[in-house]
Each structure stands twice: as C-alpha cells, then as structure tokens.
Design a protein around this motif. Structure first.
Motif, PDB file in Angstrom:
ATOM      1  N   GLU A  32       6.777   1.276  -9.465  1.00 54.73           N
ATOM      2  CA  GLU A  32       5.923   0.699  -8.439  1.00 54.73           C
ATOM      3  C   GLU A  32       6.717  -0.308  -7.612  1.00 54.73           C
ATOM      4  O   GLU A  32       6.714  -0.268  -6.386  1.00 54.73           O
ATOM      5  CB  GLU A  32       4.735  -0.013  -9.100  1.00 54.73           C
ATOM      6  CG  GLU A  32       3.393   0.431  -8.573  1.00 54.73           C
ATOM      7  CD  GLU A  32       2.259  -0.247  -9.338  1.00 54.73           C
ATOM      8  OE1 GLU A  32       1.482   0.480  -9.954  1.00 54.73           O
ATOM      9  OE2 GLU A  32       2.167  -1.492  -9.321  1.00 54.73           O
TER      10      GLU A  32
ATOM     11  N   PHE B 142       7.604  -0.215  -3.592  1.00 55.91           N
ATOM     12  CA  PHE B 142       7.366  -1.313  -2.650  1.00 55.91           C
ATOM     13  C   PHE B 142       8.679  -1.716  -1.988  1.00 55.91           C
ATOM     14  O   PHE B 142       8.761  -1.914  -0.780  1.00 55.91           O
ATOM     15  CB  PHE B 142       6.788  -2.546  -3.346  1.00 55.91           C
ATOM     16  CG  PHE B 142       5.447  -2.314  -4.004  1.00 55.91           C
ATOM     17  CD1 PHE B 142       4.588  -1.336  -3.534  1.00 55.91           C
ATOM     18  CD2 PHE B 142       5.045  -3.093  -5.081  1.00 55.91           C
ATOM     19  CE1 PHE B 142       3.357  -1.129  -4.133  1.00 55.91           C
ATOM     20  CE2 PHE B 142       3.819  -2.896  -5.675  1.00 55.91           C
ATOM     21  CZ  PHE B 142       2.977  -1.905  -5.209  1.00 55.91           C
TER      22      PHE B 142
ATOM     23  N   THR C  17       5.435  -5.557   2.448  1.00 56.82           N
ATOM     24  CA  THR C  17       5.057  -4.554   1.454  1.00 56.82           C
ATOM     25  C   THR C  17       4.803  -5.183   0.091  1.00 56.82           C
ATOM     26  O   THR C  17       3.883  -4.781  -0.614  1.00 56.82           O
ATOM     27  CB  THR C  17       6.120  -3.452   1.296  1.00 56.82           C
ATOM     28  OG1 THR C  17       7.388  -4.069   1.282  1.00 56.82           O
ATOM     29  CG2 THR C  17       6.042  -2.464   2.424  1.00 56.82           C
TER      30      THR C  17
ATOM     31  N   ALA D 247       1.452  -6.631   0.325  1.00 55.24           N
ATOM     32  CA  ALA D 247       0.412  -5.602   0.229  1.00 55.24           C
ATOM     33  C   ALA D 247       0.298  -5.097  -1.203  1.00 55.24           C
ATOM     34  O   ALA D 247      -0.794  -4.819  -1.700  1.00 55.24           O
ATOM     35  CB  ALA D 247       0.736  -4.441   1.166  1.00 55.24           C
ATOM     36  N   GLY D 248       1.447  -4.996  -1.882  1.00 51.83           N
ATOM     37  CA  GLY D 248       1.444  -4.453  -3.230  1.00 51.83           C
ATOM     38  C   GLY D 248       0.929  -5.431  -4.270  1.00 51.83           C
ATOM     39  O   GLY D 248       0.171  -5.053  -5.153  1.00 51.83           O
ATOM     40  N   TYR D 249       1.341  -6.676  -4.166  1.00 45.91           N
ATOM     41  CA  TYR D 249       1.031  -7.616  -5.259  1.00 45.91           C
ATOM     42  C   TYR D 249      -0.014  -8.669  -4.897  1.00 45.91           C
ATOM     43  O   TYR D 249      -0.610  -9.271  -5.770  1.00 45.91           O
ATOM     44  CB  TYR D 249       2.304  -8.312  -5.723  1.00 45.91           C
ATOM     45  CG  TYR D 249       3.271  -7.371  -6.410  1.00 45.91           C
ATOM     46  CD1 TYR D 249       2.882  -6.663  -7.551  1.00 45.91           C
ATOM     47  CD2 TYR D 249       4.550  -7.177  -5.917  1.00 45.91           C
ATOM     48  CE1 TYR D 249       3.744  -5.794  -8.177  1.00 45.91           C
ATOM     49  CE2 TYR D 249       5.429  -6.307  -6.540  1.00 45.91           C
ATOM     50  CZ  TYR D 249       5.017  -5.616  -7.677  1.00 45.91           C
ATOM     51  OH  TYR D 249       5.871  -4.749  -8.286  1.00 45.91           O
ATOM     52  N   VAL D 250      -0.205  -8.946  -3.596  1.00 46.82           N
ATOM     53  CA  VAL D 250      -1.156 -10.003  -3.242  1.00 46.82           C
ATOM     54  C   VAL D 250      -2.462  -9.371  -2.763  1.00 46.82           C
ATOM     55  O   VAL D 250      -3.430  -9.265  -3.500  1.00 46.82           O
ATOM     56  CB  VAL D 250      -0.572 -10.948  -2.170  1.00 46.82           C
ATOM     57  CG1 VAL D 250      -1.532 -12.099  -1.893  1.00 46.82           C
ATOM     58  CG2 VAL D 250       0.777 -11.489  -2.628  1.00 46.82           C
ATOM     59  N   SER D 251      -2.490  -8.915  -1.502  1.00 50.00           N
ATOM     60  CA  SER D 251      -3.696  -8.312  -0.968  1.00 50.00           C
ATOM     61  C   SER D 251      -3.298  -7.551   0.272  1.00 50.00           C
ATOM     62  O   SER D 251      -2.589  -8.075   1.124  1.00 50.00           O
ATOM     63  CB  SER D 251      -4.716  -9.403  -0.623  1.00 50.00           C
ATOM     64  OG  SER D 251      -5.415  -9.081   0.557  1.00 50.00           O
ATOM     65  N   SER D 252      -3.734  -6.291   0.357  1.00 47.74           N
ATOM     66  CA  SER D 252      -3.300  -5.506   1.510  1.00 47.74           C
ATOM     67  C   SER D 252      -3.943  -6.037   2.778  1.00 47.74           C
ATOM     68  O   SER D 252      -3.381  -5.948   3.848  1.00 47.74           O
ATOM     69  CB  SER D 252      -3.611  -4.026   1.305  1.00 47.74           C
ATOM     70  OG  SER D 252      -4.951  -3.829   0.918  1.00 47.74           O
TER      71      SER D 252
ATOM     72  N   LYS E  52      -1.851  -9.094   3.989  1.00 49.96           N
ATOM     73  CA  LYS E  52      -0.386  -8.994   3.881  1.00 49.96           C
ATOM     74  C   LYS E  52       0.330  -9.599   5.095  1.00 49.96           C
ATOM     75  O   LYS E  52       1.338 -10.266   4.928  1.00 49.96           O
ATOM     76  CB  LYS E  52       0.040  -7.555   3.655  1.00 49.96           C
ATOM     77  CG  LYS E  52      -0.131  -6.657   4.837  1.00 49.96           C
ATOM     78  CD  LYS E  52       0.367  -5.279   4.481  1.00 49.96           C
ATOM     79  CE  LYS E  52       0.009  -4.237   5.497  1.00 49.96           C
ATOM     80  NZ  LYS E  52      -0.212  -4.641   6.864  1.00 49.96           N
TER      81      LYS E  52
END
Lengths: 395, 311, 313
Positions: free
Chosen positions: B24, B28, B272, B275-280, B283
């Motif tokens: 994953e 990213f 990215t 978007a992947g770990y926080v919030s899309s 982002k």
C-alpha cells in the motif's frame, strides 16, 4: 403604446451611451424584436462543466433552427438568447436577471449544474418566469417550487437504480468513491440516504477533487478494505474515467464497478479505454437507442435525436444534450398548448405535461412532481467491447 | 493435510497483512512520485523564467496544456506520435517566445504584480484560444509502452509512470548540463545572478530572457506530453498545473532548480500520502498546511537563497 | 482633473453624483444589478488596495474572507437564527480576528512566498466551505435569507442598488481618510522603503497586520452584501479564481488608487457581460484586453489617466 415603446428605446440608447462613458464599455442587449417568442438559456458552455453546457448549447441552437425552419411555434419564430456562465454561479445569477429584466424572455431552459441552477432559482421565482433546469440534483425540484421544473433524472433515482441492481446480485457490502464537485457530493449524500432501503452497507468511503489526476491512493484503500463486493463511483467529467483506469491498473476488475448517469456519453468509454469493460451504469435510453426493441415508445425520438445531433455537432451524442432537447420541447409544447407567450400560462401548461416522450424517458408532470420521470426511465447498462449494452433484468 | 492447509493459509494471511501495508505504501509512494514529477517539471519552468527575468509566469500551466492538446490533435490527424510530440513542443516554444516578445518585453520595468497580471491575462487568452482552436472535450493519448501494469513489490505501476519519471530526470540533467557546461547556459546563470553586471560583460539579457521563455515552454510541453496518457488533458488543465507548480517552486525555494524538483516531488507525495493515510477529502488541505508549516520555519523555502534587503 | 483625482472630497462628491445619476439612465433592472455588483466588488477591492497599494503586501487568497462574509450571512440566519445584520457584523469580526491571527506568521514572509502562503490559506478556507456541507450546503451552496431592516424587506433591485452604493461611499470615505491618520502616513513610509520605515521607528510588522485586518474586514462585508443580494451563496465566492479576480481589479485600476479600485471593479464586472456576445471568443478577448491594458497602462488605468492629464497641462 407606441410612444411608450419609443421612450423605452430611447432610454435604452441613453443607457448604452452612459454605459459606454461611465464603464468604458457598452452593455447593450439586442433591440426589441416584435413577432418572436424569446426563450432564454444560461449554460456552462465553458469552464469545468463545459461537457454539460457544450452539448446543451449545440442541441438548443440546432433545434431552434429546425423549429423556425418549419415555421416556428404558433406562427411565431423562436428567438433563443444564450449566455455562458462559465460554471460560475454568481455570473449565472446576473445572466438570469439579464434574461428576465432585459431580454424579457417567456421562459428559460438552462442551468447546466445544480450550483448555477440553485443560484438562479430565486430570480425566476420572484419574476414568475418558468425555468426548466438541466441540472441533476433532486433539490432542484424537491421541495417543489412553482416556476421551477427539470428534465434530467435525479441523483437519488440513479442511486436507487444502482442499489436495485446490487440487491438483485445479492451484494450488500459496497465501497463508494465520489467526486467533491456538486454532482458527486449531492449524489453521494442521496446514496447514503437510500442505501438502507436496499439493505446496502457502505463499508468504505473515499473522495477525490474535481481536477484530480490520480485516484490510485483512494482505490488502494478501498482495495485494502475487507469484504467489499462492489464499488460505486458518483461523479462526472473526466474523474470517473480516471477512476476506471486506475481501477484496472490496480487489478480490481474482479469487483464490479458502478458508474453513474454522470458519465453517460461515448467519450467516457473512449477515455477509459479497455478498462471500461464490465462497468455498469444507469442511463437514459438515448445511449442504446439502436438496441431498443422497435416496440419501445422512446425508440423513434432517441434515434432521430442521435442522428441529428451527431450529424451537426460531429461528436458522439450524450444524455446531457438530450436533457436540453427534452426541456426545449416540453416548453414548445406548453407554448403551443397555452397558445400564448404569457409566462404564467406557459407555466401552467408545463405542469400539465403528460406522456411527453423525450430522450430521458416519458414525462408526466403534476403540481407535486416537476420532474415527471420514474425509475423505469433509467436503463441499466453494461459496457462491453467498447459499447453500451442493455443488461437483462435480474442479472 | 487439512490441518496443514489451514495453518498455511492463516500464515499466508498474516504475512499478507504486513505485505499489504508495505505494498500500500509503495502504491502511494509511486503514485505520489509520478504526480510530483509533473509538478516538478512545471516548477522547473517557473524557476527558469524567474531566474532569467524575475517574472512569475502564471501561464506556465498553459504550456503543459499545449503539449498535451497539440499532440492529441496532431496524432488524430494522422501524424505519428513522436512527430506529433515534436510539433507540440515547437508550438509551445513558439507560444512561449511570442508571450515574451509581445507581452512581457514591452512591459519591462512594470511592477512584479503588474507582470503577474499580464501572465494571468495570457493564461486566460491561451485557454480561450485553445477552446476555439481545439474543443472543450477531454482527450487521451495512448501510453508509450502499453497499459499492462508492472508489479513492484505488490504495487501496480503503469509503464507510463516510468516514462514520466525518466523524462523528468532527463529534463533535469539536460538543464543542468546546459546551465553549467555551455556558454549560453552560463550567461543565463549570470543574468539571474545580476542582470546589470551580466549586461556589462556583454551578455544580451533580452536574448537570454527569450531563451528562458522558450526553454520553459518546452519543459512544460514535455510534461504535458508525458503525463497525458495517465491523466488525460483538456483545454483548461493549465490552471491547476500552474497552481501546483507554483506551490512546488515556492516550497522548494524560488529560483533554485533543484528546489523546484524537490518541491514538486514532495508536493506530489504529500498529496497521495495525505489521501492514503489522512483523508482523501482534505488531501489538498493537508498539502497546503504542510507548505505553510515549512514556510513558517523556512521563509525562503527548502533550498531557497537567503536574501538581504538592500537600501 | 488631476486635482479632482487627488482631492478626496472631490472624489467622494463625484462618486456620489455618478451613483445618483446612473439609475435614471438604466433601461432595465438588469443594469441596476450589474451596477450593484460593481459597487460590492469595488468595496472589496478598496479594502484589498489598502493591503496591496498602501502596505505593499500581496494576497492571493483574499476571496477566503469574502467567502467567510458570504457564508456568515447565509449560516447566521439559517442555522443560528441570527438577524442578517448581526451575521454581517459577526462575519466581519470573524474575518478580522482570523486575519489577525493568521496574518502574524504569514506576513513575515516576503514577496512571492507571501503570495503562496495567502494562496494556501485561501485554498484551505474554500476547501472547508466545500466539505462541511452540513453547515454550508457543500459544493452546490445554500440559500440566503433576505435582508430586513426595521421590518422592511430589502429585495428590489433599486433597494440593493442604493444600499450597496451607500456602503461603497462609506468604504471609500474611510479608505481615503486613512491617508491623514498616523497609520496612513506610516503606510506611505512603508511603501517607499520597508527598511527606512523600520529605521525611523515604525513597527512594520504591526502595520502590515493592520492593513491585512482592514482588507479582510472589507472583503468580508462585501461578501455578506453579495450573499444577501443574490439570495444564494456557493464556494466559488471563496475560490482561487475569485481571489485572482480581486487582485486583478486592484492592479488594473491602479495600485494605491481608491478610484482605481472602483474602475477596476467596474471593468472586470462589466467586461464579461459585454463580451458574452462574442460567445466562444469571450475568454480570448478577456485575456487579450487584460494583457493589452497592463502592457500599455502598467501602473493601472487611473494613475495612467492622471499622468496623461498632468502631461497635457
């Protein structure tokens, strides 16, 4: 009466002159034309929603010319006044005032997006001028406003159609990736609202911005969520094409992907390429006109529109232009029915529209329903080999 | 036997879990790198023009648009792809030179903000022109070497991503060699260091500035050509590109080519990973918060020059 | 004429005359609407001009404050049951406070770094407005309650014309009077040379901050007015494009010139309305006009005109 008219013309001339001297520019509209029926339209011909406004603009111009060539409506020619709001709601609001106050249109067919439509509604309600919107969201006609109608299916209907299909395939765990533009956000909210009715559980939710060019991060997260049986993508424009391509890139094609009616034009298949194969979406009959059985009441209308549009615009037909076609002819029928160009009478006739066969479905309006379409207006399509196919009910 | 199989599959899932999080991250990371490489090229274009002329060119994104759109339309007209790409670069360079000669050079001596407004006007003009000359649809280009994704430790990467990364690397290297090893390049550096002194030693600074606009246009067009197979293009992709490229250039430190590349890659990664770990949804906000934090700590960007106010 | 452009009472009187005469020349209410838009945009531009023209600081995220004002006018009555006037005032306070706290770190940055920081701030605010749809209605926006003053509902185009014009006159009057205050004189020193201003003991940071707060409050009030006038708000009002539009108004009209801001606003509001007849070619023309006017009037329209007049003498 004559003097009054003259006076008005003079004032207009003075206004133009002063406009020139004060603002340094002319803000003069066209002069009065007596024996025409003026129909207005504010569309997002440029800007981020131009893929809606552009075909709508072409459709309106094409068919107004056709109607006029055939003698017009009730013996009068139609004069179409189109303004481009560039997708900007504030600009749209000003053009609405311009149509009402300056051009003095009988009615308006336009409003490409929900944002511009909602901004223009107060102006038309106040002026008591009928407004047939081409925007998707359900809030345009719910609650019902006296002078506001719309032709496209609502986003709520799209969710219901998709969920109905999911239920038939006994999928219950669904992930959703939606655009943060007006269309995507509104449809997302509607889907969340009706999901429960179909026993659907939204197990993962991601979003992307209207100009994003890469959605692999969001899709990777969905891929990593356990138990996702299908993915729904409420969105329009190029976003869904990129989602579809990224979807294939990440090897997720084993899980069914549902797009919305927001991608209903051939250019989506072109942009998404082979990745689009297997994607399902609810859409109007227009896209599959030639595949409809001859007994289908819509067949004649949609095939004729598709041929006329593609011959004149030199680009594939989209349901968006079809909404403008429906709006224009509902209005023309209403003017014929009222046998008058009085806004109030035309409004009453629009509301009485019954059994109108359009590209979007068969429209029957009422004082409580200013859309007049039901779920049957939507067909569930699947993309196969680069073309739309009607799927068999129950599959 | 059955026992063994259950045992195996459990272990497999266990390993799979750890493997998934690693793959994953790689997914990213590579996505961010690809997006960031494009930002880096746009930022490099900003930097080149800024160094030669102190102009912040907000029409930089339009060069990216031209690169993509001209290639699309030329190849649709039957021109082979490499030739179409070459035509697109030439068109962009011509537009860049015209922009300099017709709009920037005549306004020499105007305030920085006036010139920014001119470039914004140019951006609106070019967008309006593209909308008439081409159309308002989105378009794609075929990938240069197929669409079959390559598996890198569990992350699926498009071959085109390697084209984008390689292209960026090549552009940076060529620019570096040009600036450091050629006489003309050294003249550009001299002009950026001190325009008056450069003129005194006989450098034609007007030519240098025109060169910078042309080169910057070429870099933008290359970015557009490389990335269109992944991101699609249309007449109005330039605005977003200019915004992100400008942010990347400032993040890295305006005027430093290396900073532009670092800033671009970092911005792409921030987006990215955000978007992947926080919030899309947030982002872009996450990326800008990080930019603000970095600028508060380092007011000249990551690799910017320290400047001293002279009275 | 030059004296007219320099004497602030003459400017205000001339503005008042134009405002009073214009409606009699308008053939329809549509022109009233366009003129009201000009007044509201000019109000915001004047505030931004204090920051850009007087304090010499650029903001590429100023529409954020415009958006905060607009959404205050929408959210106050809809969610909190506040009267519209109070919402306008609260919006202005929120904008002012936000500018005060954000301005402190941001204004330490210089030139293009300040530009990107304000741009980032603007993007953040616009993003919050677009995302928090429970409060703001999301990307499609939300309706705004009509303004009522002493039970009298302000709805007609005429009422809005006079109201927005009154705000503009007051806003212009305050901005013009700024020149005579110690703050105004300090701005002058700052504009000439930041180092020199610091040397003579001016607290430069505090001064810039004051300009930032003033500009934010102006933008916020303009946003509230536009929201109530339109009866609808959407996130575009807070977006980057709108920020650029505001900066263009100020620079095109003339940095530091109050009359310039009004002229700049008039040009940018009226141009799209006039150019719409060119349909597809509208943006091409708009861009061309902006380039040509900036190349030939690099200091802006109004300073250029007064220079020409001075030369003619």
């Amino acid at each position: 009466m004559k003097i009054h008219n003259l006076n008005q013309l003079n004032r207009r001339a003075v206004g133009c002159l002063l406009g020139i001297s004060v603002f340094g520019l002319a803000v003069c509209g066209p002069a009065y034309a007596a024996e025409t029926i003026k129909i207005g339209s504010v569309l997002s011909i440029t800007g981020p929603a131009s893929f809606l406004g552009d075909p709508e603009d072409r459709t309106l111009k094409l068919y107004v010319d056709k109607i006029n060539a055939a003698g017009g409506v009730a013996g009068k020619k139609i004069e179409l006044v189109v303004y481009d709001d560039g997708g900007d709601a504030n600009k749209a609001r000003t053009f609405a005032t311009r149509l009402i106050e300056d051009d003095k249109v009988v009615a308006m067919v336009g409003g490409s997006t929900t944002g511009t439509t909602m901004a223009m509604i107060p102006a038309f309600e106040e002026a008591k001028v009928p407004f047939i919107s081409l925007a998707g969201a359900i809030e345009v006609v719910d609650p019902v406003r006296k002078y506001v109608f719309k032709t496209p299916h609502t986003d709520k209907m799209a969710c219901e159609k998709i969920f109905e299909n999911l239920k038939q395939r006994s999928f219950t765990k669904v992930a959703m990736i939606s655009g943060t533009d007006g269309f995507g956000a509104s449809m997302r909210a509607q889907c969340l609202k009706v999901a429960g009715d179909y026993g659907i559980q939204i197990v993962a939710e991601e979003t992307y911005g209207p100009r994003d060019t890469d959605m692999t991060a969001q899709l990777t997260k969905i891929k990593g969520t356990a138990g996702v049986q299908a993915v729904v993508n409420p969105g329009f424009g190029q976003g869904p094409a990129i989602v579809t391509r990224n979807y294939a890139q990440l090897g997720m094609s084993g899980t069914p992907l549902y797009q919305s009616h927001g991608v209903a034009s051939k250019s989506f298949i072109e942009l998404a390429g082979p990745a689009a194969d297997g994607v399902r979406l609810p859409a109007a009959a227009l896209l599959v006109g030639d595949k409809l059985p001859d007994s289908d009441p819509q067949k004649k209308v949609v095939v004729e529109y598709k041929q006329a549009y593609e011959a004149s615009a030199k680009q594939p037909v989209s349901t968006f232009g079809g909404h403008a076609y429906d709006g224009l002819f509902i209005l023309v029928d209403a003017i014929k029915g009222a046998n008058s160009a009085d806004s109030g009478k035309v409004r009453d006739e629009i509301e009485k529209t019954k059994g109108f066969v359009g590209t979007g479905g068969i429209v029957t309006m009422s004082p409580t329903d200013h859309l007049g379409l039901d779920l049957s207006a939507f067909r569930m399509l699947e993309i196969k080999g680069g073309d739309w196919t009607l799927i068999q009910p129950g599959s | 036997m059955r026992h063994w199989r259950r045992e195996f599959s459990r272990r497999h899932i266990d390993i799979g879990g750890r493997y998934a999080s690693m793959s994953e991250f790689l997914q990213f990371f590579f996505s961010g790198l690809t997006v960031g490489a494009v930002y880096a090229l746009v930022a490099l274009g900003f930097t080149l023009i800024y160094n030669a002329s102190d102009v912040v060119n907000f029409a930089q994104g339009e060069f990216v648009m031209l690169g993509g759109m001209v290639t699309v339309f030329a190849s649709a007209a039957g021109v082979p792809l490499p030739l179409a790409a070459l035509i697109a670069i030439c068109v962009a360079v011509a537009v860049g030179l015209l922009l300099y000669w017709l709009a920037i050079a005549p306004a020499r001596g105007a305030s920085a903000v006036s010139i920014i407004i001119i470039t914004i006007g140019a951006s609106i003009f070019l967008k309006g022109g593209a909308q008439v000359a081409f159309d308002k649809q989105f378009h794609k280009l075929p990938s240069f070497s197929g669409d079959a994704p390559i598996d890198v430790l569990g992350a699926s990467i498009l071959p085109q991503s390697f084209w984008v990364l390689g292209g960026t690397l090549a552009a940076v290297l060529i620019l570096y060699v040009f600036l450091e090893k050629t006489l003309v390049g050294k003249a550009v550096l001299a002009t950026s260091a001190n325009r008056l002194a450069a003129r005194l030693v006989g450098i034609n600074t007007a030519t240098i500035m025109a060169l910078a606009f042309g080169g910057s246009a070429a870099i933008g067009a290359i970015a557009g050509i490389l990335v269109t197979p992944i991101t699609l293009t249309s007449y109005d992709v330039g605005t977003m590109m200019a915004l992100k490229g400008f942010a990347a250039a400032m993040l890295g430190g305006m005027g430093n080519p290396l900073g532009a590349v670092v800033g671009g890659l970092l911005l792409g990664l921030l987006e990215t990973l955000g978007a992947g770990y926080v919030s899309s949804t947030y982002k872009d906000g996450f990326a800008f918060v990080m930019i603000l934090v970095i600028l508060f700590a380092m007011p000249q960007g990551l690799l910017g020059r320290r400047t001293v106010d002279r009275v | 004429m030059t004296t007219l452009l320099n004497n602030r009472y003459a400017i205000l009187a001339a503005l008042a005359v134009v405002i009073a005469v214009l409606p009699f020349t308008f053939p329809s209410n549509y022109y009233l609407r366009v003129a009201s838009l000009v007044w509201v945009s000019a109000f915001a531009a004047i505030g931004l001009n204090v920051l850009m023209g007087k304090a010499g600081q650029v903001s590429l995220g100023h529409a954020a404050f415009f958006g905060i004002g607009a959404y205050s006018a929408a959210i106050g009555p809809a969610h909190l049951g506040l009267p519209s006037w109070a919402s306008l005032a609260i919006g202005a306070c929120i904008s002012g406070l936000l500018a005060y706290f954000v301005g402190r770190p941001i204004l330490r940055l210089k030139g293009h770094y300040l530009a990107i920081a304000t741009l980032g701030f603007g993007v953040l605010i616009a993003l919050v407005i677009t995302t928090e749809s429970r409060w703001t209605g999301g990307p499609d926006g939300m309706p705004v309650a009509k303004l009522t003053v002493f039970g009298w509902r302000i709805g007609t185009a005429y009422a809005w014309y006079w109201l927005s014009a009154a705000f503009l006159l007051v806003g212009a009057w305050i901005a013009l009077n700024l020149d005579d205050t110690p703050t105004g004189r300090a701005f002058l020193a700052l504009h000439d040379s930041e180092v020199a201003a610091r040397v003579v003991g001016i607290d430069v940071a505090a001064l810039k901050l004051r300009a930032f707060v003033i500009a934010a409050v102006y933008a916020s009030i303009a946003g509230s007015l536009l929201a109530m006038m339109n009866g609808f708000v959407n996130p575009d009002l807070a977006g980057f494009q709108h920020s650029v539009e505001l900066v263009t108004m100020v620079v095109l009209g003339g940095l530091g010139s109050i009359v310039g801001s009004i002229v700049g606003a008039a040009v940018l509001v009226v141009l799209p309305q006039a150019l719409t007849v060119f349909q597809e070619y509208e943006n091409l023309m708009l861009g061309f006009i902006i380039i040509v006017s900036m190349v030939f009037m690099r200091d802006g329209i109004v300073p250029m005109i007064s220079k020409l007049i001075a030369r003619a003498r």
